[in-house]
Design an enzyme around this catalytic site. Structure first.
Site, PDB file in Angstrom:
ATOM      1  N   SER A  63      30.531  45.683   6.674  1.00 43.18           N
ATOM      2  CA  SER A  63      29.601  46.569   6.232  1.00 43.18           C
ATOM      3  C   SER A  63      29.904  46.535   4.295  1.00 43.18           C
ATOM      4  O   SER A  63      28.792  47.048   3.829  1.00 43.18           O
ATOM      5  CB  SER A  63      30.146  48.137   6.623  1.00 43.18           C
ATOM      6  OG  SER A  63      29.773  48.024   7.994  1.00 43.18           O
ATOM      7  N   THR A  93      44.519  52.488   8.138  1.00 44.44           N
ATOM      8  CA  THR A  93      44.836  52.551   6.515  1.00 44.44           C
ATOM      9  C   THR A  93      43.435  52.853   5.874  1.00 44.44           C
ATOM     10  O   THR A  93      42.697  53.631   6.590  1.00 44.44           O
ATOM     11  CB  THR A  93      44.673  50.926   6.030  1.00 44.44           C
ATOM     12  OG1 THR A  93      43.696  50.388   6.401  1.00 44.44           O
ATOM     13  CG2 THR A  93      45.948  50.167   6.809  1.00 44.44           C
ATOM     14  N   HIS A  95      41.408  51.578   4.174  1.00 46.30           N
ATOM     15  CA  HIS A  95      40.028  50.934   4.216  1.00 46.30           C
ATOM     16  C   HIS A  95      38.729  51.351   4.609  1.00 46.30           C
ATOM     17  O   HIS A  95      37.708  51.239   3.785  1.00 46.30           O
ATOM     18  CB  HIS A  95      40.356  49.549   5.031  1.00 46.30           C
ATOM     19  CG  HIS A  95      40.108  48.470   4.647  1.00 46.30           C
ATOM     20  ND1 HIS A  95      41.037  47.370   3.833  1.00 46.30           N
ATOM     21  CD2 HIS A  95      38.879  47.820   4.354  1.00 46.30           C
ATOM     22  CE1 HIS A  95      40.393  46.342   3.583  1.00 46.30           C
ATOM     23  NE2 HIS A  95      38.958  46.306   3.663  1.00 46.30           N
TER      24      HIS A  95
END
Ligand code: DLZ
Length: 166
Positions: A63, A93, A95
């Protein structure tokens, strides 16, 4: 609060897409989800009159790369709108936050830089089940929603440019 079914819309509110060209950028990450989004978007564009040869489908790794893929389409093709389709699932996390922030800001920037509808068709979910529910599952398909949004935005732009009656 009841969640909207993403595939429910007023058919009569959608203009013909017969004369429109579309680019679809699909993330390969979580492809079992994003493939379904792409299929939904493609089918919905065709359902509203778009010609299959006027729909370009390109893939990017994740993405985060959707916006650059979209920029390539804006630069090198003559599409009227670009659909960015991805799925970011919350992990352990941070991310998730960085990817969501990157693609959201990137998409906004593309819309404004190119004066071109660039549609945000990215699922951002807590888990895989929520994504499945929104990729042709019990809550419809985010790809359908992205396609309808793209058609409406192209029609709006063309009407302001004087190309079609609203
Ligand atoms: C690295 C990563 C992670 C952890 N999660 C996702 C995700 O849920 N959905 C998605 O589309 N992409 C993910 N990625 C990949 C990033 O989008 C990107 O491809 C890499 O960080 C390389 O730039």
């Amino acid at each position: 609060m009841a969640t909207k079914n993403l595939s429910d819309y007023d058919l009569s509110s959608v203009p013909s897409a017969k004369a429109m060209k579309f680019g679809i950028v699909v993330s390969e990450w979580n492809y079992q989800i994003t493939g379904a989004l792409a299929q939904g978007a493609f089918d919905t564009l065709v359902k509203h009159g778009a010609l299959e040869e006027n729909i370009i489908v390109k893939h990017v790794p994740g993405s985060f790369e959707l916006t650059l893929g979209g920029q390539f389409l804006a630069e090198y093709t003559d599409v009227d709108a670009i659909l960015l389709l991805g799925c970011v699932i919350q992990g352990e996390t941070r991310h998730f936050d960085f990817i969501c922030q990157g693609v959201t800001q990137g998409a906004t920037q593309l819309n404004l830089d190119y004066s071109l509808p660039v549609i945000f068709g990215v699922l951002t979910t807590d888990n895989e089940q929520q994504a499945i529910d929104r990729a042709g599952g019990k809550l419809g398909n985010k790809g359908d929603e992205a396609a309808v949004t793209a058609i409406k935005m192209v029609a709006l732009q063309k009407s302001l440019e004087g190309e079609i009656e609203e």
